[in-house]
Write a protein that holds these residues in place. Structure first.
Motif, PDB file in Angstrom:
ATOM      1  N   GLU A  84       0.810  -1.218   0.000  1.00  0.00           N
ATOM      2  CA  GLU A  84       0.000   0.000   0.000  1.00  0.00           C
ATOM      3  C   GLU A  84       0.846   1.271   0.000  1.00  0.00           C
ATOM      4  O   GLU A  84       0.360   2.336  -0.368  1.00  0.00           O
TER       5      GLU A  84
ATOM      6  N   ASP B   5       1.546   6.056   4.339  1.00  0.00           N
ATOM      7  CA  ASP B   5       0.593   7.168   4.362  1.00  0.00           C
ATOM      8  C   ASP B   5       1.117   8.300   5.225  1.00  0.00           C
ATOM      9  O   ASP B   5       2.130   8.171   5.915  1.00  0.00           O
ATOM     10  N   THR B   6       0.412   9.435   5.181  1.00  0.00           N
ATOM     11  CA  THR B   6       0.800  10.607   5.956  1.00  0.00           C
ATOM     12  C   THR B   6      -0.159  10.898   7.100  1.00  0.00           C
ATOM     13  O   THR B   6       0.156  11.709   7.967  1.00  0.00           O
TER      14      THR B   6
ATOM     15  N   GLU C  66      -6.043  12.536   5.425  1.00  0.00           N
ATOM     16  CA  GLU C  66      -6.967  11.637   4.724  1.00  0.00           C
ATOM     17  C   GLU C  66      -7.151  12.013   3.261  1.00  0.00           C
ATOM     18  O   GLU C  66      -7.148  11.149   2.382  1.00  0.00           O
TER      19      GLU C  66
ATOM     20  N   ASP D  61      -3.961  11.089   1.421  1.00  0.00           N
ATOM     21  CA  ASP D  61      -3.719   9.645   1.373  1.00  0.00           C
ATOM     22  C   ASP D  61      -4.615   8.948   0.361  1.00  0.00           C
ATOM     23  O   ASP D  61      -4.282   7.863  -0.118  1.00  0.00           O
ATOM     24  N   ARG D  62      -5.766   9.534   0.042  1.00  0.00           N
ATOM     25  CA  ARG D  62      -6.618   8.951  -0.985  1.00  0.00           C
ATOM     26  C   ARG D  62      -5.996   9.074  -2.372  1.00  0.00           C
ATOM     27  O   ARG D  62      -6.347   8.333  -3.290  1.00  0.00           O
TER      28      ARG D  62
ATOM     29  N   LYS E  50       0.346   7.420  -1.950  1.00  0.00           N
ATOM     30  CA  LYS E  50       1.094   6.758  -0.884  1.00  0.00           C
ATOM     31  C   LYS E  50       2.559   6.688  -1.333  1.00  0.00           C
ATOM     32  O   LYS E  50       2.854   6.619  -2.520  1.00  0.00           O
TER      33      LYS E  50
END
Length: 639
Positions: free
Chosen positions: A352, A355-356, A359, A362-363, A366
């Motif tokens: 994956e 992430d940070t 939200e 991150d969508r 990555k």
């Protein structure tokens, strides 16, 4: 205690928050080894003339006179100032040296005041009355682990009773002493059920480190019993990692890279073959260098050196280790070289990425190491601020240490101030941020963030050479170059600017792949034209970056930052993600907090749509981050 250590202790005592001149507290020297570490046995008395402090348990004491301390500090500052003036007269009068000189002068404005006691590791205290002669654990080591008694005796392996928190009682434990230059630095206690602990507050070092000093070749194992197996087979130059495969963060290695590993021509990695052992092996290869590392394969039915010894014998074990294979030839691969990765993808799907925690971002994207992220935006759009946001979040969430080449972020203290307020969530000032929180952040970032400021020049070669050293010695996993135009570019006569930038970008990409880092490159766009009747610059694209289309064509990730002061929002446009499992193009909107420098996700704001104010985040990210480390080592046994 040296004069410097004495001065550090005095400054720390004077910096402690207090309501009166006399107070008591746990002793910084002996509290970690006591049954009640919170016992306030350390009595401190501070007056205008000086002070004294004493522990009524271990008798540690210290005293000082303010007049003598002041005179000593003045002399030290005079010596440093004279040295700096002498150095400055010998340096080139270029812009980057002026910036570095300004940083050094800023650092001299007042003496350094430590925010915690100097690092004094606990010296293990061994109770001889707890030793067991010829007990069941020694029989276990000889009978069930195949380690000869003469090897156990020579390596000072003992059996004794020790309290283990996992069982809540004293257990018969095998004891592995951790020695450096013949002095005990730590000890590991392990029972038959593989429960173990180490001495709280003692330094974490490799086991048997003295055996490899000054040798051309060494062996590294995942546990002490594997190392003893190699010693029994006649391979003496062997060390074990102190915390098994649970220690992917190799901070214990930092102090020994230069003194014990840089002189090695060959390093044999005899790790376990399980998933965590492979991860540890790969990180050691990354830190110590692929060109001199070899890997031992244990074959079917064996996962480590001791299992191989029990299945076969000592001569076969030695033969297997000496047949360690080189890391596959660099630049030549086949599908079998990626068997483990392919099987992992086959069963578990594509990774994956990192992430940070933002939200909406991150969508869209990555991050993986081994890639290049190019960030652009018009001047004043907040490129550097958002890059800091990404870097700090990757550090806090995934332990990706960061190296910065950022000449525009000088003096360095100004840049560190911004990073501190971002992780703590408060203004970096005595009225807004308590001293313990400020000290905690400074100490944390001191182990995780490093600034590159070459003395000789700002060439690409100089910066990448120092960055490679940071990867090896500090475990850096993110390299920020901000901005590209601050390099001292020397374009050969036979190259155009476009060809030169394309070649340099290849160097960046190769560096990211070779050292497995995420390289974040900030680049300014060429001069744009404002749209008729508008005061704002148009949002640039990666093709607008000054010099070459390679900034779009060759980058793995592309990001554009655009700040709209009229609407009070920041647009982060993900313009390129090379691999679709890591994201794709799209827009994310943020509000920027001038209070702590953090970005908060928000809805898109237009002249016709005014979403509610975002919920600003002011929590201290380090509170939860460091809490597990304050409760214990948290290591996992690798055997």
């Amino acid at each position: 205690m040296t004069r410097e250590e004495h001065a550090d202790y005095v400054r720390w005592l004077k910096s402690l928050p207090r309501r009166k001149d006399h107070f008591r507290m746990p002793c910084p020297e002996c509290s970690a080894t006591r049954s009640n570490p919170k016992d306030p046995s350390f009595s401190v008395h501070i007056t205008r003339e000086g002070g004294w402090a004493k522990c009524f348990h271990c008798d540690f004491a210290i005293a000082w006179n303010e007049d003598e301390m002041w005179k000593r500090e003045q002399k030290q500052q005079d010596r440093e100032r004279q040295k700096q003036q002498k150095d400055a007269s010998q340096q080139r009068k270029s812009q980057h040296h002026d910036a570095a000189s300004q940083q050094r002068n800023t650092a001299q404005r007042k003496p350094h005041i430590p925010l915690q006691p100097p690092v004094h590791y606990v010296c293990p205290v061994i109770n001889k009355n707890k030793q067991i002669m010829n007990g069941e654990m020694m029989e276990y080591m000889v009978g069930r682990r195949g380690i000869p008694m003469d090897v156990l005796t020579r390596m000072k392996i003992e059996e004794r009773l020790e309290f283990l928190p996992q069982t809540g009682k004293e257990e018969a434990c095998i004891c592995f002493p951790y020695l450096e230059d013949g002095v005990m630095k730590n000890m590991k206690f392990r029972d038959a059920a593989k429960h173990f602990k180490m001495v709280k507050g003692a330094e974490l070092i490799p086991w048997n480190i003295d055996a490899i000093k000054g040798k051309e070749k060494c062996y590294i194992t995942e546990g002490e019993i594997d190392a003893l197996s190699l010693i029994a087979a006649g391979l003496e130059e062997v060390v074990s990692v102190p915390n098994g495969a649970g220690g992917a963060n190799l901070q214990w290695l930092d102090r020994f890279v230069e003194s014990h590993f840089d002189d090695k021509t060959e390093i044999i990695l005899a790790m376990d073959t399980d998933k965590r052992g492979v991860e540890l092996r790969d990180e050691l290869v990354r830190r110590l260098g692929m060109d001199r590392c070899k890997v031992v394969a244990w074959g079917e039915g064996c996962k480590d050196a001791n299992e191989y010894l029990l299945k076969y014998d000592l001569p076969r074990l030695r033969q297997q280790v000496e047949q360690a294979a080189e890391i596959p030839l660099e630049g030549v691969f086949c599908p079998m070289d990626e068997w483990d990765t392919l099987m992992d993808i086959y069963y578990n799907g594509m990774p994956e990425g990192a992430d940070t925690g933002l939200e909406n971002l991150d969508r869209l994207i990555k991050f993986e190491r081994g890639f290049v992220l190019t960030v652009t935006g018009v001047p004043g759009s907040g490129k550097s601020e958002f890059v800091d946001e990404i870097a700090m979040r990757l550090l806090l969430r995934h332990d990706w240490k960061v190296g910065y080449f950022s000449p525009e972020n000088t003096p360095l203290a100004y840049h560190y101030r911004k990073l501190i307020r971002r992780v703590v969530g408060k203004r970096f000032e005595h009225k807004g941020m308590p001293l313990p929180e400020a000290g905690q952040a400074i100490r944390y970032l001191a182990q995780s963030v490093f600034s590159i400021m070459p003395k000789e020049d700002f060439s690409v070669e100089s910066v990448l050479r120092i960055a490679a050293q940071l990867v090896s010695r500090k475990g850096v996993k993110v390299l920020v170059v901000d901005p590209f135009n601050r390099f001292e570019h020397q374009i050969p006569d036979w190259e155009t600017e476009t060809q030169y930038i394309s070649r340099i970008f290849d160097e960046f990409s190769n560096f990211a792949v070779k050292h497995k880092v995420l390289l974040i490159l900030v680049a300014h766009p060429t001069k744009l034209r404002r749209e008729p009747g508008s005061k704002r610059w148009p949002v640039p694209t990666l093709y607008d970056i000054n010099g070459s289309a390679a900034f779009f064509n060759k980058t793995d990730y592309g990001m554009v930052i655009d700040r709209n002061d009229e609407l009070g929002q920041v647009l982060v446009r993900v313009a390129k993600v090379r691999f679709d499992h890591l994201g794709g193009p799209g827009d994310a909107f943020f509000a920027f907090s001038t209070y702590n420098g953090r970005y908060t996700p928000t809805e898109e704001r237009t002249l016709d749509h005014n979403p509610p104010e975002p919920k600003w985040e002011h929590t201290n990210f380090l509170t939860e981050k460091l809490k597990p480390e304050q409760q214990g080592l948290g290591f996992n046994e690798g055997e």
